[in-house]
Write an enzyme that holds these catalytic residues in place. Structure first.
Site, short mmCIF file in Angstrom:
data_model
loop_
_atom_site.label_atom_id
_atom_site.label_comp_id
_atom_site.label_asym_id
_atom_site.label_seq_id
_atom_site.Cartn_x
_atom_site.Cartn_y
_atom_site.Cartn_z
N ASP A 84 0.80 -1.65 0.06
CA ASP A 84 -0.55 0.06 -0.28
C ASP A 84 0.77 0.96 -0.14
O ASP A 84 1.75 1.11 0.63
CB ASP A 84 -0.58 0.19 0.91
CG ASP A 84 -1.95 1.48 1.61
OD1 ASP A 84 -1.40 1.89 0.95
OD2 ASP A 84 -2.86 1.46 2.57
N ASN A 86 2.49 4.95 -10.76
CA ASN A 86 1.19 4.92 -11.89
C ASN A 86 0.03 4.45 -11.27
O ASN A 86 -0.73 5.25 -10.92
CB ASN A 86 1.03 3.67 -12.54
CG ASN A 86 0.57 2.69 -12.98
OD1 ASN A 86 -0.50 4.11 -14.26
ND2 ASN A 86 -0.63 1.67 -13.28
N TYR A 132 -9.03 16.29 -8.33
CA TYR A 132 -8.81 15.73 -8.96
C TYR A 132 -7.66 15.83 -10.20
O TYR A 132 -5.98 15.69 -10.30
CB TYR A 132 -8.82 14.42 -9.69
CG TYR A 132 -8.49 13.53 -11.00
CD1 TYR A 132 -7.53 12.24 -10.11
CD2 TYR A 132 -8.69 13.40 -12.32
CE1 TYR A 132 -7.03 11.43 -11.20
CE2 TYR A 132 -7.62 12.61 -13.23
CZ TYR A 132 -7.19 11.64 -12.55
OH TYR A 132 -6.67 10.52 -13.55
N LYS A 172 -2.74 16.01 -9.93
CA LYS A 172 -1.95 15.66 -10.98
C LYS A 172 -1.84 17.08 -11.72
O LYS A 172 -0.25 16.68 -12.10
CB LYS A 172 -3.68 14.95 -12.04
CG LYS A 172 -3.96 13.94 -12.21
CD LYS A 172 -2.81 12.85 -11.87
CE LYS A 172 -3.13 11.58 -11.57
NZ LYS A 172 -2.46 10.22 -11.89
N VAL A 182 -8.93 6.43 -20.87
CA VAL A 182 -8.21 4.78 -20.36
C VAL A 182 -9.35 3.67 -20.33
O VAL A 182 -9.33 3.78 -18.88
CB VAL A 182 -7.03 4.38 -20.12
CG1 VAL A 182 -5.93 3.70 -20.57
CG2 VAL A 182 -5.71 5.47 -19.99
N1 LIG Z 1 -7.79 5.69 -17.14
C1 LIG Z 1 -7.82 6.50 -17.48
O1 LIG Z 1 -8.81 6.67 -17.45
C2 LIG Z 1 -6.62 7.22 -16.65
C3 LIG Z 1 -6.69 8.52 -17.53
C4 LIG Z 1 -5.28 9.73 -17.22
C5 LIG Z 1 -4.67 8.95 -16.04
N2 LIG Z 1 -4.84 8.16 -15.93
C6 LIG Z 1 -3.99 7.72 -14.12
O2 LIG Z 1 -3.17 5.92 -14.81
C7 LIG Z 1 -3.13 5.65 -13.64
C8 LIG Z 1 -4.10 4.03 -13.74
O3 LIG Z 1 -4.54 4.18 -13.70
P1 LIG Z 1 -5.99 3.39 -14.19
O4 LIG Z 1 -6.46 3.83 -15.22
O5 LIG Z 1 -4.97 2.27 -14.85
O6 LIG Z 1 -6.67 2.67 -12.71
P2 LIG Z 1 -7.56 1.23 -12.22
O7 LIG Z 1 -7.06 0.63 -13.32
O8 LIG Z 1 -8.26 1.90 -11.05
O9 LIG Z 1 -5.65 0.35 -11.28
C9 LIG Z 1 -5.29 2.15 -10.39
C10 LIG Z 1 -4.88 1.39 -9.45
O10 LIG Z 1 -3.25 1.82 -8.67
C11 LIG Z 1 -3.01 0.96 -7.84
N3 LIG Z 1 -3.10 0.94 -6.42
C12 LIG Z 1 -4.03 2.14 -5.88
N4 LIG Z 1 -4.27 2.27 -4.67
C13 LIG Z 1 -2.99 1.85 -4.09
C14 LIG Z 1 -2.52 1.62 -2.62
N5 LIG Z 1 -2.74 2.73 -2.20
N6 LIG Z 1 -1.21 0.86 -2.97
C15 LIG Z 1 -0.28 0.63 -4.44
N7 LIG Z 1 -0.97 0.70 -5.54
C16 LIG Z 1 -2.25 0.93 -5.59
C17 LIG Z 1 -4.28 -0.31 -8.05
O11 LIG Z 1 -4.02 -1.79 -7.25
P3 LIG Z 1 -4.91 -2.73 -7.16
O12 LIG Z 1 -5.73 -3.29 -8.09
O13 LIG Z 1 -4.12 -3.85 -6.35
O14 LIG Z 1 -5.95 -1.82 -5.77
C18 LIG Z 1 -4.24 -0.45 -9.70
O15 LIG Z 1 -2.93 -1.50 -9.88
C19 LIG Z 1 -3.47 6.74 -12.15
O16 LIG Z 1 -1.95 7.37 -11.38
C20 LIG Z 1 -4.17 7.58 -12.87
O17 LIG Z 1 -4.83 8.12 -12.15
C21 LIG Z 1 -5.67 6.83 -15.81
#
Ligand SMILES: NC(=O)c1ccc[n+]([C@@H]2O[C@H](COP(=O)([O-])OP(=O)(O)OC[C@H]3O[C@@H](n4cnc5c(N)ncnc54)[C@H](OP(=O)(O)O)[C@@H]3O)[C@@H](O)[C@H]2O)c1
Length: 227
Positions: free
Chosen positions: A37, A64, A135, A139, A168
């Site tokens: 975590d 990430n 948010y 960022k 995404v």
């Molecule tokens: N999806 C989009 O449209 C989008 C767009 C722009 C930027 N982003 C950025 O991309 C990054 C990844 O997001 P995502 O879209 O892949 O979202 P996601 O599917 O919700 O994945 C989030 C990730 O963060 C991990 N996580 C959450 N809390 C944590 C903690 N306390 N300690 C360690 N790991 C933790 C989760 O692990 P677990 O699964 O094990 O909980 C998961 O691997 C984020 O920074 C997000 O802001 C996403």
């Protein structure tokens, strides 16, 4: 090489885990999978230390982990803000702090003489919008921290890069309250969003450049995303 070490039983924090470990296995790479975590300072230090203990050095840190809890600023639930700041900003800073001594050491030595910090920000780190103020703040903070750090250590050949994805297809939106999810469904109508692999591709490009090339910022949107 096909050595995978997965210490202990990996458990999801909230009932999910996905297929991470099995995907790593299937890729046939030498990998160490650690559960942490990253909002806990001790966990951030432990994953860095265990990685260095296992592989002998650390060349690349990709920050990430993130959460996106949207909604108006007026009458917002402060616990949602705190959760986002803790994870998106403070944890990223803590992981970076823990990794920096090792990254600087890696950049000073053979074989690569270069190391990378890759911070996953967002289009929301470039453009603020109604309904995503907190948010946006996390960022934008990632952007400021990254640029300051870049200036501080770039002469040591530790590169600092920002990846700024648009929409995404991941679980990110599912952590929001139902009414917010409904608003998002109406607002983000894209037939062809980015896949996680598209973002991974951008990260791979950044960290595999020659030592004299630093890709500082990558804004990557689905083609049909307007803003
Ligand atoms: N999806 C989009 O449209 C989008 C767009 C722009 C930027 N982003 C950025 O991309 C990054 C990844 O997001 P995502 O879209 O892949 O979202 P996601 O599917 O919700 O994945 C989030 C990730 O963060 C991990 N996580 C959450 N809390 C944590 C903690 N306390 N300690 C360690 N790991 C933790 C989760 O692990 P677990 O699964 O094990 O909980 C998961 O691997 C984020 O920074 C997000 O802001 C996403």
């Amino acid at each position: 090489m096909a050595t995978i070490e997965i210490p202990g039983e990996l458990k999801p924090r909230d009932g999910r885990f996905g297929s991470g470990p099995s995907r790593v296995r299937a890729a046939g790479v030498d990998a160490l999978v650690l559960e942490a975590d990253v909002t806990l300072a001790a966990d951030a230090r432990r994953v860095v230390d265990d990685t260095v203990a296992r592989f002998g050095r650390l060349d690349t840190l990709v920050n990430n982990a993130g959460v996106m809890l949207l909604g108006p600023i007026v009458d917002a639930d402060l616990r949602e803000w705190e959760r986002m700041i803790d994870l998106n900003l403070t944890a990223l800073m803590r992981c970076t702090h823990a990794a920096l001594p090792h990254l600087r050491a890696a950049a000073a030595r053979e074989p690569r003489r270069v190391a990378d910090v890759v911070n996953v920000s967002s289009v929301a780190g470039r453009f603020a919008r109604v309904g995503s103020g907190a948010y946006n703040a996390t960022k934008f903070g990632v952007g400021a921290f990254s640029e300051s750090l870049r200036q501080e250590i770039t002469r040591e050949h530790v590169r600092v890069s920002l990846i700024e994805p648009g929409y995404v297809a991941t679980e990110l939106q599912s952590h929001n309250r139902p009414e917010i999810q409904e608003t998002m469904r109406r607002t983000f109508r894209l037939d062809d969003p980015l896949e996680a692999a598209d973002v991974a591709d951008a990260i791979r490009y950044v960290v595999t450049r020659a030592r004299h090339v630093a890709i500082n910022e990558v804004l990557i949107r689905p083609t049909e995303q307007e803003r």
